[in-house]
Scaffold this motif. Structure first.
Motif, PDB file in Angstrom:
ATOM      1  N   GLN A  14      10.523  13.498   0.152  1.00  0.00           N
ATOM      2  CA  GLN A  14      10.529  12.264   0.933  1.00  0.00           C
ATOM      3  C   GLN A  14       9.954  11.056   0.193  1.00  0.00           C
ATOM      4  N   LEU A  15       8.911  11.256  -0.575  1.00  0.00           N
ATOM      5  CA  LEU A  15       8.258  10.105  -1.222  1.00  0.00           C
ATOM      6  C   LEU A  15       9.132   9.365  -2.228  1.00  0.00           C
ATOM      7  N   PRO A  16       9.902  10.058  -3.060  1.00  0.00           N
ATOM      8  CA  PRO A  16      10.720   9.298  -4.018  1.00  0.00           C
ATOM      9  C   PRO A  16      11.652   8.295  -3.335  1.00  0.00           C
ATOM     10  N   ALA A  17      12.311   8.706  -2.267  1.00  0.00           N
ATOM     11  CA  ALA A  17      13.207   7.793  -1.550  1.00  0.00           C
ATOM     12  C   ALA A  17      12.428   6.685  -0.852  1.00  0.00           C
ATOM     13  N   LEU A  18      11.268   7.018  -0.310  1.00  0.00           N
ATOM     14  CA  LEU A  18      10.441   6.004   0.351  1.00  0.00           C
ATOM     15  C   LEU A  18      10.022   4.919  -0.632  1.00  0.00           C
ATOM     16  N   ILE A  19       9.646   5.318  -1.834  1.00  0.00           N
ATOM     17  CA  ILE A  19       9.243   4.343  -2.853  1.00  0.00           C
ATOM     18  C   ILE A  19      10.398   3.402  -3.174  1.00  0.00           C
ATOM     19  N   ILE A  20      11.552   3.954  -3.429  1.00  0.00           N
ATOM     20  CA  ILE A  20      12.728   3.137  -3.773  1.00  0.00           C
ATOM     21  C   ILE A  20      13.053   2.175  -2.641  1.00  0.00           C
ATOM     22  N   ASP A  21      13.123   2.695  -1.423  1.00  0.00           N
ATOM     23  CA  ASP A  21      13.482   1.859  -0.284  1.00  0.00           C
ATOM     24  C   ASP A  21      12.432   0.790  -0.003  1.00  0.00           C
ATOM     25  N   ALA A  22      11.160   1.143  -0.117  1.00  0.00           N
ATOM     26  CA  ALA A  22      10.094   0.169   0.136  1.00  0.00           C
ATOM     27  C   ALA A  22      10.086  -0.932  -0.931  1.00  0.00           C
ATOM     28  N   ARG A  23      10.317  -0.556  -2.168  1.00  0.00           N
ATOM     29  CA  ARG A  23      10.399  -1.574  -3.224  1.00  0.00           C
ATOM     30  C   ARG A  23      11.576  -2.520  -2.980  1.00  0.00           C
ATOM     31  N   ASN A  24      12.715  -1.972  -2.608  1.00  0.00           N
ATOM     32  CA  ASN A  24      13.881  -2.800  -2.328  1.00  0.00           C
ATOM     33  C   ASN A  24      13.620  -3.718  -1.140  1.00  0.00           C
ATOM     34  N   ALA A  25      13.010  -3.198  -0.101  1.00  0.00           N
ATOM     35  CA  ALA A  25      12.710  -4.028   1.074  1.00  0.00           C
ATOM     36  C   ALA A  25      11.747  -5.145   0.721  1.00  0.00           C
ATOM     37  N   ALA A  26      10.713  -4.815  -0.064  1.00  0.00           N
ATOM     38  CA  ALA A  26       9.733  -5.841  -0.463  1.00  0.00           C
ATOM     39  C   ALA A  26      10.377  -6.919  -1.311  1.00  0.00           C
ATOM     40  N   ALA A  27      11.295  -6.530  -2.169  1.00  0.00           N
ATOM     41  CA  ALA A  27      11.975  -7.512  -3.030  1.00  0.00           C
ATOM     42  C   ALA A  27      12.861  -8.454  -2.225  1.00  0.00           C
ATOM     43  N   ASN A  28      13.303  -8.012  -1.061  1.00  0.00           N
ATOM     44  CA  ASN A  28      14.179  -8.831  -0.230  1.00  0.00           C
ATOM     45  C   ASN A  28      13.440  -9.658   0.820  1.00  0.00           C
ATOM     46  N   LEU A  29      12.119  -9.518   0.882  1.00  0.00           N
ATOM     47  CA  LEU A  29      11.353 -10.309   1.830  1.00  0.00           C
ATOM     48  C   LEU A  29      11.176 -11.726   1.317  1.00  0.00           C
ATOM     49  N   PRO A  30      11.098 -12.690   2.207  1.00  0.00           N
ATOM     50  CA  PRO A  30      10.820 -14.069   1.766  1.00  0.00           C
ATOM     51  C   PRO A  30       9.456 -14.136   1.090  1.00  0.00           C
ATOM     52  N   ASP A  31       9.290 -15.072   0.197  1.00  0.00           N
ATOM     53  CA  ASP A  31       8.052 -15.191  -0.566  1.00  0.00           C
ATOM     54  C   ASP A  31       6.835 -15.482   0.296  1.00  0.00           C
ATOM     55  N   ASP A  32       6.996 -16.049   1.469  1.00  0.00           N
ATOM     56  CA  ASP A  32       5.869 -16.404   2.304  1.00  0.00           C
ATOM     57  C   ASP A  32       5.357 -15.263   3.189  1.00  0.00           C
ATOM     58  N   THR A  33       5.885 -14.039   3.014  1.00  0.00           N
ATOM     59  CA  THR A  33       5.389 -12.923   3.820  1.00  0.00           C
ATOM     60  C   THR A  33       4.405 -12.092   3.073  1.00  0.00           C
ATOM     61  N   ASP A  78       0.806  -1.226   0.000  1.00  0.00           N
ATOM     62  CA  ASP A  78       0.000   0.000   0.000  1.00  0.00           C
ATOM     63  C   ASP A  78       0.837   1.274   0.000  1.00  0.00           C
ATOM     64  N   ILE A  79       1.948   1.237   0.687  1.00  0.00           N
ATOM     65  CA  ILE A  79       2.791   2.436   0.761  1.00  0.00           C
ATOM     66  C   ILE A  79       3.322   2.791  -0.616  1.00  0.00           C
ATOM     67  N   VAL A  80       3.861   1.814  -1.316  1.00  0.00           N
ATOM     68  CA  VAL A  80       4.402   2.064  -2.657  1.00  0.00           C
ATOM     69  C   VAL A  80       3.296   2.484  -3.614  1.00  0.00           C
ATOM     70  N   GLU A  81       2.179   1.788  -3.568  1.00  0.00           N
ATOM     71  CA  GLU A  81       1.075   2.101  -4.480  1.00  0.00           C
ATOM     72  C   GLU A  81       0.580   3.530  -4.294  1.00  0.00           C
ATOM     73  N   ASN A  82       0.362   3.946  -3.065  1.00  0.00           N
ATOM     74  CA  ASN A  82      -0.152   5.294  -2.821  1.00  0.00           C
ATOM     75  C   ASN A  82       0.899   6.369  -3.058  1.00  0.00           C
ATOM     76  N   ALA A  83       2.132   6.093  -2.704  1.00  0.00           N
ATOM     77  CA  ALA A  83       3.199   7.063  -2.962  1.00  0.00           C
ATOM     78  C   ALA A  83       3.395   7.248  -4.463  1.00  0.00           C
ATOM     79  N   THR A  84       3.328   6.164  -5.205  1.00  0.00           N
ATOM     80  CA  THR A  84       3.448   6.244  -6.663  1.00  0.00           C
ATOM     81  C   THR A  84       2.283   7.021  -7.262  1.00  0.00           C
ATOM     82  N   SER A  85       1.092   6.791  -6.745  1.00  0.00           N
ATOM     83  CA  SER A  85      -0.071   7.556  -7.215  1.00  0.00           C
ATOM     84  C   SER A  85       0.130   9.046  -6.989  1.00  0.00           C
ATOM     85  N   ILE A  86       0.652   9.395  -5.830  1.00  0.00           N
ATOM     86  CA  ILE A  86       0.908  10.810  -5.538  1.00  0.00           C
ATOM     87  C   ILE A  86       1.866  11.410  -6.559  1.00  0.00           C
ATOM     88  N   LEU A  87       2.943  10.686  -6.846  1.00  0.00           N
ATOM     89  CA  LEU A  87       3.904  11.216  -7.825  1.00  0.00           C
ATOM     90  C   LEU A  87       3.284  11.303  -9.221  1.00  0.00           C
TER      91      LEU A  87
END
Length: 107
Positions: free
Chosen positions: A88-107, A2-11
């Protein structure tokens, strides 16, 4: 996420706008504020996981912003909102996408 989706919508909503154009467009300001509320709520739902995954972001302020937008909407500072959008949002999007990509598939 949700964070990435809404931040991207804002941009997307604010693409090509400067501060003055943003200030003069109530529809876009309202949409941005609603998306910021959703980001705040998502941060609240994540709890301490947000700080663990993305420790360099001001999670307490992100959560508090939702309360301001919901309860003190008549005193929202457009300059602060614009600063969040542009700084703030551009960095949040990048960091959140990177964090999500590094999460195990079962989360």
């Amino acid at each position: 996420m949700d964070i990435v989706e809404n931040a991207t919508s804002i941009l997307d909503y604010t693409a090509g706008l400067d501060r003055q154009a943003f200030s003069g467009n109530r529809l876009i300001r309202d949409a941005v504020e609603r998306c910021l509320e959703r980001i705040s709520e998502a941060a609240s739902k994540l709890g301490s996981t947000a700080e663990t995954l993305l420790p360099h972001h001001p999670w307490r302020h992100i959560r508090d912003l939702g309360n301001i937008l919901r309860h003190a909407y008549d005193s929202v500072d457009e300059e602060v909102v614009w600063s969040i959008v542009t700084k703030q949002l551009p960095a949040l999007i990048i960091d959140a996408r990177n964090a999500a990509a590094n999460l195990p598939d079962d989360t």
